[in-house]
Design a protein around this motif. Structure first.
Motif, short mmCIF file in Angstrom:
data_model
loop_
_atom_site.label_atom_id
_atom_site.label_comp_id
_atom_site.label_asym_id
_atom_site.label_seq_id
_atom_site.Cartn_x
_atom_site.Cartn_y
_atom_site.Cartn_z
N GLU A 83 34.06 -21.31 -71.24
CA GLU A 83 32.55 -20.99 -71.06
C GLU A 83 31.88 -22.54 -71.05
OE1 GLU A 83 28.56 -18.86 -73.03
OE2 GLU A 83 30.74 -18.79 -73.92
N TYR A 84 31.36 -22.66 -70.00
CA TYR A 84 30.91 -23.99 -69.64
C TYR A 84 29.80 -24.34 -70.82
CZ TYR A 84 28.28 -27.44 -67.37
OH TYR A 84 27.62 -28.89 -67.06
N ASN A 85 29.74 -25.49 -70.96
CA ASN A 85 28.86 -26.19 -72.00
C ASN A 85 28.89 -27.60 -71.60
OD1 ASN A 85 30.35 -27.13 -74.11
ND2 ASN A 85 30.84 -24.76 -74.48
N VAL A 86 27.94 -28.39 -72.46
CA VAL A 86 28.01 -29.92 -71.94
C VAL A 86 29.05 -30.54 -72.88
CG1 VAL A 86 26.80 -31.97 -72.69
CG2 VAL A 86 25.36 -29.99 -72.09
N ASN A 87 29.57 -29.79 -73.89
CA ASN A 87 30.51 -30.31 -74.71
C ASN A 87 31.80 -30.39 -74.04
OD1 ASN A 87 28.90 -31.32 -76.92
ND2 ASN A 87 29.10 -29.50 -77.89
N ILE A 88 32.12 -29.20 -73.42
CA ILE A 88 33.37 -29.14 -72.77
C ILE A 88 33.28 -29.87 -71.52
CG2 ILE A 88 34.50 -27.33 -71.24
CD1 ILE A 88 35.19 -26.77 -74.28
N LEU A 90 31.83 -33.16 -71.13
CA LEU A 90 32.27 -34.36 -71.52
C LEU A 90 33.70 -34.44 -72.04
CD1 LEU A 90 28.89 -35.22 -73.09
CD2 LEU A 90 29.40 -35.66 -70.82
N GLN A 91 33.91 -33.49 -72.70
CA GLN A 91 35.32 -33.76 -73.12
C GLN A 91 36.52 -33.75 -71.98
OE1 GLN A 91 36.48 -30.61 -75.95
NE2 GLN A 91 38.68 -31.40 -76.43
N ILE A 92 36.18 -33.05 -70.86
CA ILE A 92 37.20 -33.02 -70.03
C ILE A 92 36.89 -34.18 -68.99
CG2 ILE A 92 37.51 -31.73 -67.44
CD1 ILE A 92 37.08 -29.15 -69.13
N TYR A 313 29.55 -41.95 -75.53
CA TYR A 313 28.69 -40.94 -75.76
C TYR A 313 29.51 -39.78 -76.70
CZ TYR A 313 25.61 -36.71 -75.45
OH TYR A 313 24.83 -35.68 -75.87
N ARG A 314 30.58 -39.47 -76.10
CA ARG A 314 31.44 -38.55 -76.72
C ARG A 314 31.90 -38.99 -78.34
NH1 ARG A 314 37.12 -36.74 -76.85
NH2 ARG A 314 37.08 -34.70 -77.36
#
Length: 422
Positions: A83-88, A90-92, A313-314
């Protein structure tokens, strides 16, 4: 042999020098085969060695391309299953962007194979044209520096890779042993990937595939960057030889004992012209490097800055969490970004330092003892030496320590912007 006369000693020395030079210029004895041996092995593995057989090159290029592209695909597929979110996001992107940059750089290098061949042939010609033993020692010294840096960088990369792989492998094996039968601790991958199979069941198979992809990717980085470093050291050696020739042209011992003024002036002219010719060859060699750098580093500049900003940022987000494993990986990745930026800009700074040194060496010679025409030649060299030779990318970015500071500050600025937005 104390009974030998001075003439006999001079004759023996000349025979030894001529034998050394003949071996130097012979392809079987040419030190280029020794000083560039590690570069050759690395480039053969990824199909970038210009003199490689076409069949083995096609196999190496195909295999490397498949591994690099598969690495990108495996990192982007989580967008489909998660499921799409900002954390996913940036992690990718934190790992995908540098991987895309390396893939583009590799294929740009494949397209510039002819230019690599021309530069290697130019290096061979420069070495074969040297006949002075001191100049040969100078070019060997700089080639040895390039070889040493190549060995250090290659060992550091592979020791780091295999050390990390062993730690990951052993940690997951120990996790299986220590966990009870009723509790199942999921095995961890260093990055977020999706292979559309049971990743826990086929963990070791996926882990082996990731290992092959990582080793292949970092081999392309080590092969291309260490070769560029060796080329830069060769250019620095040419600048040093040019300065040496200028120094020797006006050295008092060279013209000492020459009674004829015309002959003494002719020797000074020839020495200065020889130094200027070598200086011109060094500039031409740097221009050849610019052609390759223009294409191979054009994609790395913007992608590198964006990647470093996202990783910063991450990392700032992971510090506040308890995900220590991800925090350590992110920190190591950030250090890798800074190291890579410094390494590439250090090469450009070396070119600037050695080209500018030509101006100061010409200024400090005993130019006042030279005839008027020779002084005019020195003035031309000084006028050209005021303008430093630089490795310019896209006509905007100059590779240097200042360029490294610019990239670092730009990345931090974008990091601040990302923090303010998210």
């Amino acid at each position: 042999m104390p009974g030998l006369s001075v003439e006999s000693w001079i004759k023996i020395r000349q025979e030894r020098v001529s034998t050394f030079i003949s071996k130097w210029q012979n392809c079987h004895y040419c030190p280029i085969n020794r000083y560039y041996a590690v570069n050759r092995i690395l480039l053969l593995c990824v199909g970038l060695w210009p003199n490689q057989k076409s069949s083995s090159r096609h196999i190496a290029v195909t295999f490397t391309t498949m591994t690099l592209v598969s690495g990108i695909v495996f990192q982007l597929t989580p967008f489909i299953t998660h499921e799409y979110n900002v954390n996913i996001l940036l992690q990718i992107l934190a790992y995908t962007i540098p991987w895309i940059a390396y893939t583009l750089k590799y294929h740009f290098s494949c397209l510039k194979m002819r230019q690599f061949r021309d530069i290697l042939e130019r290096v061979r010609c420069d070495w074969n044209q040297l006949s002075n033993t001191h100049e040969i020692e100078i070019i060997k010294e700089y080639a040895a520096i390039g070889r040493f840096v190549t060995l250090i960088v290659t060992l550091f990369i592979y020791v780091s890779i295999f050390g990390f792989i062993i730690i990951m492998f052993l940690s997951n094996v120990l996790l299986d042993i220590m966990s009870s039968k009723n509790e199942s601790c999921p095995r961890q991958f260093p990055i977020l990937i999706e292979c559309f199979i049971d990743q826990q069941k086929h963990y070791f198979l996926i882990f082996f595939q990731l290992t092959v992809i990582v080793v292949s990717g970092f081999t392309t980085v080590a092969a291309s960057e260490t070769l560029n470093m060796s080329f830069v050291q060769h250019a620095c050696g040419l600048f040093e030889i040019a300065g040496h020739r200028i120094d020797q042209a006006l050295h008092e011992n060279k013209v000492q004992g020459v009674a004829s003024t015309a002959k003494r002036n002719s020797m000074i002219y020839q020495g200065i012209i020889s130094g200027f010719d070598m200086y011109k060859k060094a500039i031409e060699f740097v221009e050849m490097l610019k052609v390759i750098c223009k294409w191979t580093y054009s994609a790395l500049l913007p992608l590198g800055v964006i990647s470093l900003s996202i990783n910063l940022y991450r990392f700032s987000q992971l510090i506040a969490s308890k995900e220590y494993f991800e925090t350590v990986i992110s920190f190591i990745f950030i250090l890798g970004h800074f190291w890579y930026m410094f390494f590439t800009n250090y090469m450009g700074q070396q070119v600037i330092n050695h080209s500018s040194d030509m101006f100061y060496r010409t200024y400090n010679v005993q130019w006042y003892v030279a005839p008027l025409k020779a002084q005019k030649l020195l003035l031309l060299i000084m006028q050209r030496g005021v303008r430093h030779c630089t490795l310019v990318i896209d006509g905007l970015f100059v590779s240097s320590f200042e360029g490294f500071a610019t990239l670092a500050s730009t990345s931090i600025s974008y990091f601040a912007i990302i923090c303010s937005v998210f």
